[in-house]
Scaffold this motif. Structure first.
Motif, short mmCIF file in Angstrom:
data_model
loop_
_atom_site.label_atom_id
_atom_site.label_comp_id
_atom_site.label_asym_id
_atom_site.label_seq_id
_atom_site.Cartn_x
_atom_site.Cartn_y
_atom_site.Cartn_z
N THR A 61 0.79 -1.32 0.12
CA THR A 61 -0.21 0.00 -0.05
C THR A 61 0.86 1.15 -0.10
O THR A 61 1.74 1.54 0.74
CB THR A 61 -0.85 0.05 1.19
OG1 THR A 61 -0.21 -0.23 2.46
CG2 THR A 61 -2.18 -1.18 1.10
N GLU A 63 0.27 5.72 -0.23
CA GLU A 63 -0.63 6.88 0.23
C GLU A 63 0.06 7.79 -0.73
O GLU A 63 1.11 8.00 -0.64
CB GLU A 63 -0.56 7.03 1.60
CG GLU A 63 -1.63 8.18 1.47
CD GLU A 63 -2.00 8.62 3.35
OE1 GLU A 63 -2.85 9.42 3.58
OE2 GLU A 63 -1.16 7.98 4.15
N PHE A 106 -4.19 10.75 -8.47
CA PHE A 106 -5.02 10.56 -7.52
C PHE A 106 -5.05 11.72 -6.30
O PHE A 106 -4.21 12.41 -6.29
CB PHE A 106 -4.70 9.34 -6.78
CG PHE A 106 -4.43 8.14 -7.45
CD1 PHE A 106 -5.68 7.35 -7.71
CD2 PHE A 106 -3.40 7.67 -7.99
CE1 PHE A 106 -5.61 6.02 -8.47
CE2 PHE A 106 -3.45 6.44 -8.82
CZ PHE A 106 -4.56 5.66 -8.99
N THR A 110 -5.44 9.61 -0.87
CA THR A 110 -5.76 8.20 -1.31
C THR A 110 -4.72 7.36 -1.15
O THR A 110 -3.50 7.20 -1.44
CB THR A 110 -5.98 8.37 -2.92
OG1 THR A 110 -6.79 9.41 -3.27
CG2 THR A 110 -6.31 7.15 -3.50
N ILE A 112 -3.14 3.78 -2.65
CA ILE A 112 -3.37 2.87 -3.86
C ILE A 112 -2.57 1.54 -3.52
O ILE A 112 -1.90 1.36 -2.65
CB ILE A 112 -2.75 3.73 -4.93
CG1 ILE A 112 -1.18 4.05 -4.84
CG2 ILE A 112 -3.48 4.94 -5.20
CD1 ILE A 112 -0.67 4.42 -5.95
N GLN A 120 -4.48 1.54 -8.61
CA GLN A 120 -5.62 1.77 -8.48
C GLN A 120 -6.09 2.39 -6.76
O GLN A 120 -5.30 1.87 -5.91
CB GLN A 120 -6.83 0.70 -8.70
CG GLN A 120 -6.52 -0.69 -8.04
CD GLN A 120 -7.34 -1.43 -8.50
OE1 GLN A 120 -7.67 -1.88 -9.59
NE2 GLN A 120 -7.84 -2.62 -7.51
N ALA A 121 -6.88 3.17 -6.79
CA ALA A 121 -7.46 3.37 -5.35
C ALA A 121 -7.86 2.30 -4.61
O ALA A 121 -8.61 1.47 -5.23
CB ALA A 121 -8.58 4.55 -5.28
N ARG A 122 -7.48 2.20 -3.43
CA ARG A 122 -7.81 1.04 -2.62
C ARG A 122 -9.17 1.42 -1.50
O ARG A 122 -9.02 2.58 -1.06
CB ARG A 122 -6.78 0.36 -1.70
CG ARG A 122 -6.92 -0.87 -1.01
CD ARG A 122 -5.87 -1.11 -0.17
NE ARG A 122 -5.22 -2.32 -1.02
CZ ARG A 122 -4.51 -3.21 -0.21
NH1 ARG A 122 -4.42 -3.20 0.95
NH2 ARG A 122 -3.86 -4.19 -1.09
N THR A 123 -10.13 0.78 -1.43
CA THR A 123 -10.91 0.81 -0.41
C THR A 123 -10.90 -0.08 0.94
O THR A 123 -10.59 -1.09 0.57
CB THR A 123 -12.53 0.65 -1.19
OG1 THR A 123 -12.72 -0.64 -1.41
CG2 THR A 123 -12.61 1.88 -2.41
#
Length: 124
Positions: A61, A63, A106, A110, A112, A120-123
């Motif tokens: 991950t 940011e 982004f 965010t 990613i 891609q953005a991570r949720t």
């Protein structure tokens, strides 16, 4: 300017997440091995990871962070890191520009993730 930094946020979203970086350290994208290029969920993990500039460790991950560094300051930091890690320091400007390009897509804050050459953005 916006850059990519290591974060623990959203770790565990994927079962194969890992985080060995120092939170907040600048990260860069290394070329994946052949095995992970074919399958980023493979055992190596390099096809889904970001490499830490200070720790020389990796995380899944990153940011997007707003920082007050200049491009030249980032390049100097990257040259030092690359040299310390055994990589050619002449890559520094290209690595920094790639980081800036990815981060520019982004909004700041965010988190990613990476899937080889896709970000891609991570949720949570």
């Amino acid at each position: 300017m916006k850059i990519l930094v290591a974060t623990k946020l959203t770790q565990g979203t994927r079962s194969n997440d890992y985080n060995y970086c120092v939170p907040g350290e600048l990260v860069w994208v290394q070329e994946p091995c052949d095995r992970d290029r074919r399958n980023p969920d493979g055992g190596c993990g390099c096809g889904r990871g970001f490499a830490g500039v200070a720790s020389h460790r990796a995380t899944t991950t990153a940011e997007v962070a707003e920082v007050d560094f200049s491009r030249d300051e980032l390049i100097t930091a990257m040259q030092t890191s690359l040299a310390d890690g055994g990589w050619p320091p002449v890559w520094a400007a290209e690595v920094v520009d790639e980081n800036l390009t990815i981060a520019s897509v982004f909004p700041a804050g965010t988190v990613i993730e990476r899937r080889v050459d896709e970000f891609q953005a991570r949720t949570a």
